[in-house]
Enzyme design. Structure first.
Site, PDB file in Angstrom:
ATOM      1  N   SER A  37       0.886  -1.178   0.000  1.00  0.00           N
ATOM      2  CA  SER A  37       0.000   0.000   0.000  1.00  0.00           C
ATOM      3  C   SER A  37       0.912   1.213   0.000  1.00  0.00           C
ATOM      4  O   SER A  37       1.290   1.726   1.031  1.00  0.00           O
ATOM      5  CB  SER A  37      -0.882  -0.003   1.244  1.00  0.00           C
ATOM      6  OG  SER A  37      -0.102   0.065   2.417  1.00  0.00           O
ATOM      7  N   HIS A 150      -2.945  -6.318   2.737  1.00  0.00           N
ATOM      8  CA  HIS A 150      -2.001  -7.311   3.267  1.00  0.00           C
ATOM      9  C   HIS A 150      -2.624  -8.683   3.510  1.00  0.00           C
ATOM     10  O   HIS A 150      -1.954  -9.588   4.008  1.00  0.00           O
ATOM     11  CB  HIS A 150      -1.378  -6.814   4.580  1.00  0.00           C
ATOM     12  CG  HIS A 150      -0.539  -5.581   4.403  1.00  0.00           C
ATOM     13  ND1 HIS A 150      -0.119  -4.815   5.453  1.00  0.00           N
ATOM     14  CD2 HIS A 150      -0.045  -4.999   3.289  1.00  0.00           C
ATOM     15  CE1 HIS A 150       0.601  -3.798   4.990  1.00  0.00           C
ATOM     16  NE2 HIS A 150       0.653  -3.876   3.685  1.00  0.00           N
ATOM     17  N   GLN A 158      -6.129  -1.847   7.404  1.00  0.00           N
ATOM     18  CA  GLN A 158      -4.980  -2.706   7.087  1.00  0.00           C
ATOM     19  C   GLN A 158      -4.310  -3.347   8.313  1.00  0.00           C
ATOM     20  O   GLN A 158      -3.888  -4.487   8.257  1.00  0.00           O
ATOM     21  CB  GLN A 158      -3.964  -1.857   6.325  1.00  0.00           C
ATOM     22  CG  GLN A 158      -2.715  -2.559   5.871  1.00  0.00           C
ATOM     23  CD  GLN A 158      -1.818  -1.616   5.081  1.00  0.00           C
ATOM     24  OE1 GLN A 158      -2.034  -1.378   3.916  1.00  0.00           O
ATOM     25  NE2 GLN A 158      -0.796  -1.079   5.727  1.00  0.00           N
ATOM     26  N   GLU A 159      -4.213  -2.588   9.403  1.00  0.00           N
ATOM     27  CA  GLU A 159      -3.416  -3.096  10.539  1.00  0.00           C
ATOM     28  C   GLU A 159      -4.080  -2.802  11.879  1.00  0.00           C
ATOM     29  O   GLU A 159      -4.446  -1.660  12.156  1.00  0.00           O
ATOM     30  CB  GLU A 159      -2.021  -2.446  10.527  1.00  0.00           C
ATOM     31  CG  GLU A 159      -1.314  -2.658   9.202  1.00  0.00           C
ATOM     32  CD  GLU A 159       0.026  -1.924   9.098  1.00  0.00           C
ATOM     33  OE1 GLU A 159       0.579  -1.505  10.130  1.00  0.00           O
ATOM     34  OE2 GLU A 159       0.496  -1.760   7.961  1.00  0.00           O
ATOM     35  N   GLU A 199       2.201  -9.503   7.177  1.00  0.00           N
ATOM     36  CA  GLU A 199       3.044  -9.017   8.276  1.00  0.00           C
ATOM     37  C   GLU A 199       2.969  -9.925   9.495  1.00  0.00           C
ATOM     38  O   GLU A 199       3.311  -9.531  10.611  1.00  0.00           O
ATOM     39  CB  GLU A 199       2.661  -7.574   8.620  1.00  0.00           C
ATOM     40  CG  GLU A 199       2.912  -6.649   7.428  1.00  0.00           C
ATOM     41  CD  GLU A 199       2.798  -5.162   7.753  1.00  0.00           C
ATOM     42  OE1 GLU A 199       2.325  -4.810   8.850  1.00  0.00           O
ATOM     43  OE2 GLU A 199       3.197  -4.357   6.896  1.00  0.00           O
ATOM     44  N   ASP A 236      -3.548   1.078  11.742  1.00  0.00           N
ATOM     45  CA  ASP A 236      -3.194   1.732  10.481  1.00  0.00           C
ATOM     46  C   ASP A 236      -4.304   1.379   9.493  1.00  0.00           C
ATOM     47  O   ASP A 236      -4.376   0.242   9.027  1.00  0.00           O
ATOM     48  CB  ASP A 236      -1.836   1.231   9.963  1.00  0.00           C
ATOM     49  CG  ASP A 236      -1.494   1.841   8.601  1.00  0.00           C
ATOM     50  OD1 ASP A 236      -2.253   2.700   8.120  1.00  0.00           O
ATOM     51  OD2 ASP A 236      -0.453   1.450   8.028  1.00  0.00           O
ATOM     52  N   GLU A 280      -2.851   5.570  12.299  1.00  0.00           N
ATOM     53  CA  GLU A 280      -1.999   5.883  11.148  1.00  0.00           C
ATOM     54  C   GLU A 280      -2.874   5.942   9.895  1.00  0.00           C
ATOM     55  O   GLU A 280      -3.774   5.109   9.726  1.00  0.00           O
ATOM     56  CB  GLU A 280      -0.942   4.782  11.013  1.00  0.00           C
ATOM     57  CG  GLU A 280       0.023   4.994   9.849  1.00  0.00           C
ATOM     58  CD  GLU A 280       0.988   3.812   9.738  1.00  0.00           C
ATOM     59  OE1 GLU A 280       1.355   3.216  10.767  1.00  0.00           O
ATOM     60  OE2 GLU A 280       1.348   3.467   8.592  1.00  0.00           O
ATOM     61  N   ASP A 307       1.559   8.437   6.977  1.00  0.00           N
ATOM     62  CA  ASP A 307       2.450   7.496   6.271  1.00  0.00           C
ATOM     63  C   ASP A 307       2.376   7.810   4.774  1.00  0.00           C
ATOM     64  O   ASP A 307       3.216   8.552   4.247  1.00  0.00           O
ATOM     65  CB  ASP A 307       2.027   6.065   6.597  1.00  0.00           C
ATOM     66  CG  ASP A 307       2.687   5.022   5.710  1.00  0.00           C
ATOM     67  OD1 ASP A 307       3.697   5.334   5.063  1.00  0.00           O
ATOM     68  OD2 ASP A 307       2.197   3.870   5.651  1.00  0.00           O
ATOM     69  N   LYS A 332       9.887   5.397   6.850  1.00  0.00           N
ATOM     70  CA  LYS A 332      10.257   4.204   6.084  1.00  0.00           C
ATOM     71  C   LYS A 332      11.414   4.595   5.179  1.00  0.00           C
ATOM     72  O   LYS A 332      11.245   5.458   4.291  1.00  0.00           O
ATOM     73  CB  LYS A 332       9.090   3.759   5.210  1.00  0.00           C
ATOM     74  CG  LYS A 332       7.887   3.203   5.964  1.00  0.00           C
ATOM     75  CD  LYS A 332       6.695   3.117   5.019  1.00  0.00           C
ATOM     76  CE  LYS A 332       5.580   2.240   5.567  1.00  0.00           C
ATOM     77  NZ  LYS A 332       4.350   2.394   4.746  1.00  0.00           N
ATOM     78  N   HIS A 360       8.827  -0.893   9.219  1.00  0.00           N
ATOM     79  CA  HIS A 360       9.162  -1.856   8.161  1.00  0.00           C
ATOM     80  C   HIS A 360       8.246  -1.638   6.961  1.00  0.00           C
ATOM     81  O   HIS A 360       7.421  -0.722   6.959  1.00  0.00           O
ATOM     82  CB  HIS A 360       8.968  -3.282   8.709  1.00  0.00           C
ATOM     83  CG  HIS A 360       7.514  -3.584   9.031  1.00  0.00           C
ATOM     84  ND1 HIS A 360       7.004  -4.845   9.116  1.00  0.00           N
ATOM     85  CD2 HIS A 360       6.451  -2.753   9.271  1.00  0.00           C
ATOM     86  CE1 HIS A 360       5.713  -4.802   9.393  1.00  0.00           C
ATOM     87  NE2 HIS A 360       5.351  -3.546   9.506  1.00  0.00           N
ATOM     88  N   ARG A 361       8.351  -2.499   5.945  1.00  0.00           N
ATOM     89  CA  ARG A 361       7.385  -2.556   4.861  1.00  0.00           C
ATOM     90  C   ARG A 361       6.697  -3.914   4.906  1.00  0.00           C
ATOM     91  O   ARG A 361       7.190  -4.848   5.538  1.00  0.00           O
ATOM     92  CB  ARG A 361       8.046  -2.381   3.482  1.00  0.00           C
ATOM     93  CG  ARG A 361       8.768  -1.088   3.224  1.00  0.00           C
ATOM     94  CD  ARG A 361       7.965   0.159   3.476  1.00  0.00           C
ATOM     95  NE  ARG A 361       6.702   0.288   2.782  1.00  0.00           N
ATOM     96  CZ  ARG A 361       6.410   1.223   1.873  1.00  0.00           C
ATOM     97  NH1 ARG A 361       7.341   2.088   1.497  1.00  0.00           N
ATOM     98  NH2 ARG A 361       5.201   1.300   1.348  1.00  0.00           N
ATOM     99  N   SER A 362       5.594  -4.049   4.177  1.00  0.00           N
ATOM    100  CA  SER A 362       4.921  -5.359   4.186  1.00  0.00           C
ATOM    101  C   SER A 362       5.746  -6.417   3.454  1.00  0.00           C
ATOM    102  O   SER A 362       5.678  -7.596   3.776  1.00  0.00           O
ATOM    103  CB  SER A 362       3.521  -5.236   3.589  1.00  0.00           C
ATOM    104  OG  SER A 362       3.565  -4.575   2.340  1.00  0.00           O
ATOM    105  N   LYS A 383       7.282  -0.086  14.379  1.00  0.00           N
ATOM    106  CA  LYS A 383       6.307  -1.124  14.014  1.00  0.00           C
ATOM    107  C   LYS A 383       6.978  -2.035  13.012  1.00  0.00           C
ATOM    108  O   LYS A 383       7.517  -1.588  11.994  1.00  0.00           O
ATOM    109  CB  LYS A 383       4.991  -0.541  13.522  1.00  0.00           C
ATOM    110  CG  LYS A 383       4.999   0.190  12.212  1.00  0.00           C
ATOM    111  CD  LYS A 383       3.564   0.286  11.661  1.00  0.00           C
ATOM    112  CE  LYS A 383       3.561   0.631  10.195  1.00  0.00           C
ATOM    113  NZ  LYS A 383       2.242   0.548   9.585  1.00  0.00           N
TER     114      LYS A 383
HETATM  115  C1  2PG Z   1       2.193   0.599   6.033  1.00  0.00           C
HETATM  116  C2  2PG Z   1       3.110  -0.483   5.574  1.00  0.00           C
HETATM  117  C3  2PG Z   1       3.856  -1.237   6.625  1.00  0.00           C
HETATM  118  P1  2PG Z   1       3.232  -1.271   3.120  1.00  0.00           P
HETATM  119  O1  2PG Z   1       1.213   0.933   5.361  1.00  0.00           O
HETATM  120  O2  2PG Z   1       2.438   1.218   7.051  1.00  0.00           O
HETATM  121  O3  2PG Z   1       3.063  -1.806   7.606  1.00  0.00           O
HETATM  122  O4  2PG Z   1       2.571  -1.299   4.602  1.00  0.00           O
HETATM  123  O5  2PG Z   1       4.662  -1.612   3.305  1.00  0.00           O
HETATM  124  O6  2PG Z   1       2.453  -2.282   2.350  1.00  0.00           O
HETATM  125  O7  2PG Z   1       3.055   0.120   2.613  1.00  0.00           O
HETATM  126 MG    MG Z   2       0.847   2.694   6.792  1.00  0.00          MG
END
Ligand code: 2PG
Ligand code: MG
Length: 421
Positions: A37, A150, A158-159, A199, A236, A280, A307, A332, A360-362, A383
């Site tokens: 994303s 994810h 998403q999270e 994740e 998030d 987030e 983000d 990131k 991190h990234r997914s 995270k």
């Molecule tokens: C986010 C990230 C990491 P993605 O949205 O914060 O959790 O996802 O790396 O897919 O952008």
């Molecule tokens: Mg995010």
């Protein structure tokens, strides 16, 4: 010597790994993560688009850019000259979003240089980057229910994260793992799937976002911990993924359409009913008026993290600061592409009264640079997924080792880190 290669990330997609070998024979190595994303303004991840390999996702061009373009220019430079090396790569690329050489090529070199410099000075990476003051361990924000881009379940957000707060990092991590296991038992008891998403969090089919949070709160209690005291919650939504330009459309679940105002009501209710300390991307990256409205309504009580909104970019963050939007920024390294620019964005955030969350990234690798970066910068929050899947636990385990190495000097960030400044 600087050499790059194509390796695999945690989703089975190719990514770039770089070795920087010093005259002494010491070698700094780093690899590059990849998002699903992604924010529109992120630095460009160069992909080959050769459909005959890896469904077009190969990174041989980026590898070649390291080996043939960047390598020969930096090979004679001292690895301690991180800023100079990063600036040179930015110049060599010459585009505003690193689209010529690829942020994946540039970041691989930037991180590998940092590792080489640390080895050269015989310091751990966190100390080489952050000096002797680098001793603050972050609170882990662990994504234990995965949805959105994810997972293939029906959750639009998403999270769903837990932030366990123990007396030290090791205890926080233990709390997190215990809640993860009690959530697994809770889902099984309710006949729900315990398969995990990208994740490492569970990805069950649930009635609503509120249900996801409810299961998590029950699991915290089942683990003998107190929600709101031992463990707080964060989400998030990655709302850019379900914004159609005027409404938030829950396309994976109820199909309902919510205006920005109604969307904010949902968050406001959830923050009232549950111990949620951080949201987030609650609003989409192109819904700045929605972002402004949520900041006005919740920004004094809840951490609001940009983000996709800020993409670790100092200039975009500056726009947010000017407009009074959000109160924290997700960090990131691959969104911006060099370590120097990452630190620059972070110091600008600190000066502007915005918190930083290292992320991190997914799509990840075994690389643990972000663990060291979180300590080097005293960010206080990281995270990096659930306590499951090796590419996630690698980062948490690295933090365990850092805490052990720091011994009595180690200090864990506290609950206060989520309080807006
Ligand atoms: C986010 C990230 C990491 P993605 O949205 O914060 O959790 O996802 O790396 O897919 O952008
Ligand atoms: Mg995010």
């Amino acid at each position: 010597m600087v050499r790059a290669r194509e390796i695999l990330d945690s989703r089975g997609n190719p990514t770039v790994e770089v070795d920087v070998v010093l005259d002494s024979g010491k070698m700094g190595r780093a690899s590059v993560p990849s998002g699903a994303s992604t924010g529109v303004l992120e630095a460009v991840e160069l992909r080959d688009k050769d459909m005959g390999r890896f469904l077009g996702r190969g990174v041989q061009k980026a590898v070649r850019n390291v080996n043939k373009v960047i390598g020969p220019k930096v090979v004679k430079m001292d690895p301690s000259e991180q800023k100079k090396i990063d600036a040179l790569m930015v110049r060599l690329d010459g585009t505003p979003n690193k689209s010529r050489l690829g942020a994946n090529a540039i970041l691989g070199v930037s991180l590998a240089v940092a590792h080489a410099a640390a080895l050269d000075s015989e310091l751990p990476l966190y100390e080489s980057l952050g000096g002797r003051d680098a001793r603050l361990l972050p609170i882990p924000m662990m994504n234990i229910v995965n949805g959105g881009a994810h997972a293939d379940n029906n959750l639009d957000f998403q999270e769903f994260m837990i932030a366990p707060i123990g007396r030290n990092f090791a205890e926080s991590l233990r709390f997190g793992a215990e809640v993860f296991h009690s959530l697994k038992a809770n889902l099984m008891k309710n006949g729900l799937s315990t398969a995990v998403g990208d994740e490492g969090g569970f990805a069950p089919k649930l009635g609503s976002h509120q249900h996801a949070v409810q299961h998590i709160v029950e699991s915290i209690e089942d683990a003998g911990l107190k929600p709101g005291r031992d463990v707080v919650l964060a989400m998030d939504s990655a709302a850019s993924e379900f914004y159609d330009g005027s409404n938030y459309v829950f396309k994976k679940s109820t199909k309902s359409r919510l205006s920005s105002e109604k969307m904010i009501d949902v968050y406001s209710d959830m923050c009232r009913n549950y111990p949620i300390v951080s949201l987030e991307d609650p609003m989409a990256e192109n819904d700045w008026s929605g972002w402004k409205a949520i900041t006005n309504r919740l920004g004094r009580k809840v951490q609001l993290v940009g983000d996709d909104l800020f993409v670790t970019n100092r200039k975009v963050l500056a726009k947010g600061v000017r407009q009074g939007v959000a109160n924290a920024v997700l960090i990131k390294v691959n969104q911006i592409g060099t370590l120097t620019e990452t630190f620059d964005t972070m110091s600008f955030a600190a000066k502007s009264g915005y918190r930083c969350v290292i992320s991190h990234r997914s799509g990840e690798t075994e690389d643990t640079s972000i663990s060291d970066i979180s300590v080097a910068t005293s960010a206080g929050q990281i995270k990096t997924g659930a306590p499951s899947r090796g590419e996630r636990t690698a980062k948490y385990n690295r933090l365990l080792r850092i805490e052990e190495e720091l011994g009595k000097r180690a200090k864990l960030s506290g609950r206060g880190v989520f309080r807006p400044l």
